[in-house]
Structure formats: C-alpha cells, structure tokens
Scaffold this active site. Structure first.
Site, PDB file in Angstrom:
ATOM      1  CE  LYS A  13     -24.530  -6.563 -26.879  1.00  0.00           C
ATOM      2  NZ  LYS A  13     -23.268  -6.159 -26.229  1.00  0.00           N
ATOM      3  NE  ARG A 127     -18.618   1.261 -29.273  1.00  0.00           N
ATOM      4  CZ  ARG A 127     -19.373   0.470 -28.531  1.00  0.00           C
ATOM      5  NH1 ARG A 127     -19.899  -0.622 -29.048  1.00  0.00           N
ATOM      6  NH2 ARG A 127     -19.581   0.762 -27.275  1.00  0.00           N
TER       7      ARG A 127
END
Ligand code: AP5
Length: 214
Positions: A13, A127
């Site tokens: 997102k 990440r």
C-alpha cells in the site's frame, strides 16, 4: 484522485501510494506513518498508540477518527488523497462515509491489493524504512535496497527496520488484518466501490489503478 488502498500488511500500500502521488499531486495519507511520527516525537498520541503498534494490534477507532477528521480538512487534501492503511475496521469505514458526506467529498474507488501470503511474509521481513518522519521512504533489502551504508537515497537518514517487524508482531498483524480489515472487502463491494488488483508488480498495479480512474 480520491482513493482508498486496502490490503494486508506488506501488500504494498505504501509503495503504491508513493508512486501514485507523482501522478496528479494527490497526497498520501498513511495512518501508520502518522502514528510512527507521533511515537518518534513522543507526543500524547504516540504514547497512547505505541503499545498497540508494537504488539501488532489496531489503535482504537476513536483515536484514528480524531486524526483523520482533522487531516482530511487540511488544504493539501483539496488536490486529492490516497488513503493508505485507513479505514481498517468496519466502524472506521462507516465513520469515514459520514465524514466525507459532511465534507461533501466523494471517493472515486477503493482498491484492494491482493498479494499471496508467502510474498507478504517475505516482504515484511526484508522491508526497511527511512527513519526520518518527514520522508519514510520504503526500501527492501532484496528488491529496492538503500545505499551500501544503510542510508536513505532521498534524504540521507539511516534506514531501519520497524519496531513492529518482529516475527511475533508480523503474525499478529496478519491475524488482525484477517479479523478486522478483510471484512472491508465485502463492505466496499456492497457500496459498489471495490476494484481488486492481483499482481506483485508495482508498475502493473499503478497502471491498473490509472485505468480504473479513467
Ligand atoms: P501500517 O503502517 O499501515 O502497516 P500495515 O498495514 O501493516 O502495512 P505495511 O506498512 O506493513 O505494508 P504496506 O502494505 O504499506 O507495504 P509496503 O509498501 O511497505 O500500520 C502499522 C500499525 O499502525 C498497525 O499495525 C496499527 O497498529 C496502526 N494503525 C495504522 N493505521 C491504523 C488504523 N487505521 N486503525 C488502527 N490502527 C492503525 O511494502 C512492503 C515491502 O514490500 C517493502 O519492503 C517494499 O519495498 C516491498 N514491495 C512492495 N511492492 C513490491 C513489489 N511490487 N515488488 C517487490 N517488492 C515490493
């Protein structure tokens, strides 16, 4: 554009929202980024939110709505906005519907990013995020690494792993998503606003969203 991005943790997102802001100047509004900024700045909101976030639980709806009610009335939202990580529960979606009605703003679409669970787990453990609250550029040690000495390519700040990136918190966040956020898919289907994109390529997702908006 005025859109909502739905998707599990790690679905992309934030990455997609940042790419879309270059398209027409719409602003990215990430409740996760706002909350992390508040935690770092040790504000009252940050102190209240920190425990929930580190455990992988949702911050109470009332706190989130207070943030969003004022954020959506800031002048930069006039150009359009991309809601990233909000709404996340049915009560938040209902409150957003009422708020937008009051502000006379119409959402264009709600986009659900549908990414397989194994891809998500891999992405969350790899990440890294820029530690500068005004930047928060998203990196990935496999697909989009920071500089060799671990700095942000945009602002030069250290790139770090988020506090909710422990295995325990990741599992809890995925469970919370299934219980509380996945029901929004049928909520927005009923509202006839939902578009789903099943792809792991950011370019494909951005171009599908641009097509939906035409
Ligand atoms: P939040 O920050 O919103 O976290 P999240 O929903 O768990 O989403 P993520 O930021 O983990 O993932 P993402 O989908 O943005 O993926 P990304 O682009 O980074 O929320 C954090 C916490 O805050 C919550 O747990 C909760 O406590 C609280 N909170 C926030 N909003 C709330 C609300 N409304 N109500 C209540 N509580 C709230 O991508 C992931 C990785 O994959 C990156 O490394 C990226 O580089 C990589 N990647 C992305 N796309 C690709 C691609 N196409 N190919 C290869 N790699 C890719």
């Amino acid at each position: 554009m005025r859109i909502v991005l739905l998707g599990a943790p790690g679905a992309g997102k934030g990455t997609i929202a940042k790419l879309l802001t270059d398209y027409d100047g719409s602003v990215q509004i990430s409740t996760g980024d706002i909350l992390r900024g508040a935690v770092k700045a040790k504000t009252e909101l940050g102190e209240e939110a920190q425990g929930y976030m580190e455990r992988g639980e949702l911050v109470p709806d009332g706190l989130i709505m207070k943030i969003m009610e004022s954020r959506l009335q800031e002048p930069d939202c006039k150009k359009g906005f991309i809601l990233d990580g909000f709404p996340r529960t049915i009560p938040q979606a209902e409150a957003l519907r009422e708020l937008l009605k009051k502000l006379k703003i119409k959402l264009d679409i709600v986009v659900n990013l549908d990414v397989p669970r194994d891809v998500i787990l891999d992405r969350l453990t790899t990440r890294r995020t820029c530690s500068n609250p005004n930047c928060q550029e998203i990196y990935n040690i496999k697909s989009k690494p920071p500089t060799q000495d671990g700095k942000c390519k945009k602002c030069g700040s250290p790139v770090v792993q988020r506090a909710d990136e422990t295995e325990e918190a990741i599992i809890k966040r995925l469970e919370t998503y299934n219980d509380k956020t996945a029901p929004l898919i049928s909520f927005y289907e009923k509202e006839k606003m939902l578009k789903s994109v099943t792809s792991t390529s950011s370019e494909e997702i951005v171009s599908a969203i641009k097509k939906f908006l035409k």
